[in-house]
Design a protein around this motif. Sequence first.
Motif, PDB file in Angstrom:
ATOM      1  N   ARG A 192     -18.538  17.345  -1.510  1.00 50.12           N
ATOM      2  CA  ARG A 192     -17.104  17.173  -1.235  1.00 50.12           C
ATOM      3  C   ARG A 192     -16.480  18.450  -0.685  1.00 50.12           C
ATOM      4  NH1 ARG A 192     -16.332  14.528  -6.611  1.00 50.12           N
ATOM      5  NH2 ARG A 192     -16.852  12.360  -6.269  1.00 50.12           N
ATOM      6  N   ASN A 193     -17.237  19.530  -0.669  1.00 51.99           N
ATOM      7  CA  ASN A 193     -16.756  20.807  -0.147  1.00 51.99           C
ATOM      8  C   ASN A 193     -16.685  20.720   1.379  1.00 51.99           C
ATOM      9  OD1 ASN A 193     -16.419  23.416   0.783  1.00 51.99           O
ATOM     10  ND2 ASN A 193     -17.921  24.310  -0.610  1.00 51.99           N
ATOM     11  N   LYS A 243     -21.560  13.510   9.860  1.00 51.95           N
ATOM     12  CA  LYS A 243     -22.437  12.592   9.111  1.00 51.95           C
ATOM     13  C   LYS A 243     -23.806  13.229   8.893  1.00 51.95           C
ATOM     14  CE  LYS A 243     -20.496   8.103  10.219  1.00 51.95           C
ATOM     15  NZ  LYS A 243     -19.769   7.893  11.457  1.00 51.95           N
ATOM     16  N   MET A 244     -24.322  13.904   9.926  1.00 48.27           N
ATOM     17  CA  MET A 244     -25.612  14.576   9.803  1.00 48.27           C
ATOM     18  C   MET A 244     -25.531  15.713   8.781  1.00 48.27           C
ATOM     19  SD  MET A 244     -26.577  14.594  13.855  1.00 48.27           S
ATOM     20  CE  MET A 244     -28.043  15.603  13.770  1.00 48.27           C
ATOM     21  N   MET A 254     -28.056  18.376  -2.964  1.00 44.58           N
ATOM     22  CA  MET A 254     -26.750  18.835  -3.443  1.00 44.58           C
ATOM     23  C   MET A 254     -26.050  17.729  -4.221  1.00 44.58           C
ATOM     24  SD  MET A 254     -25.114  21.040  -0.381  1.00 44.58           S
ATOM     25  CE  MET A 254     -25.655  22.699  -0.068  1.00 44.58           C
ATOM     26  N   LYS A 255     -25.376  18.139  -5.263  1.00 50.22           N
ATOM     27  CA  LYS A 255     -24.617  17.204  -6.092  1.00 50.22           C
ATOM     28  C   LYS A 255     -23.395  16.704  -5.321  1.00 50.22           C
ATOM     29  CE  LYS A 255     -26.733  18.254 -10.184  1.00 50.22           C
ATOM     30  NZ  LYS A 255     -28.098  18.040  -9.732  1.00 50.22           N
ATOM     31  N   MET A 257     -26.978  17.643   3.377  1.00 53.01           N
ATOM     32  CA  MET A 257     -26.608  18.080   2.030  1.00 53.01           C
ATOM     33  C   MET A 257     -27.272  17.184   0.973  1.00 53.01           C
ATOM     34  SD  MET A 257     -22.622  18.893   2.844  1.00 53.01           S
ATOM     35  CE  MET A 257     -22.102  19.897   1.457  1.00 53.01           C
ATOM     36  N   ILE A 258     -27.316  15.892   1.249  1.00 48.10           N
ATOM     37  CA  ILE A 258     -27.985  14.953   0.340  1.00 48.10           C
ATOM     38  C   ILE A 258     -29.475  15.278   0.292  1.00 48.10           C
ATOM     39  CG2 ILE A 258     -28.682  12.530   0.053  1.00 48.10           C
ATOM     40  CD1 ILE A 258     -25.863  11.813   1.284  1.00 48.10           C
TER      41      ILE A 258
END
Length: 138
Positions: A115-116, A98-99, A109-110, A104-105
């Motif tokens: 999703r990677n 989760k972290m 990041m898109k 990434m957010i």
Amino acid sequence: MPRILAIDYGLKRTGIAVTDPLQIIATGLTTIESPRLIDFLKKYFEKEQVEKIIIGEPKNLDDSDTHATLLVRNAIEKMRKAFPGIPVEKADERYTSKMALQAMIDMGMKKKQRRNKALVDEIAATIILQEYLQHNSG
């Protein structure tokens, strides 16, 4: 100074992170297919000195084992047999995925990049290592 290596072990993929030689900064190294872990580590240890392996131990909030805990314990046994001179320590990995997603957010990041799963695993390993460094710095 040798490096410390951290592992976010999973059934399919394993995220790997390492410290710099001064053991100050944790950096994502790669994500590999879990069955290739021991071979990857053998090659890595030929090039780099590693004094310790930290592996994320999956636990539920109540400290009970998860579906993945036994999988990680088996991986630890394989590493201890393959690399008897390198200690393997478990670290609490609750919330690391989760972290990693939140990081990434925060990095902007898109959704497609988030999703990677391989990248999530590598970042989770980096978080495990960074937390270890923070809790074990003199």
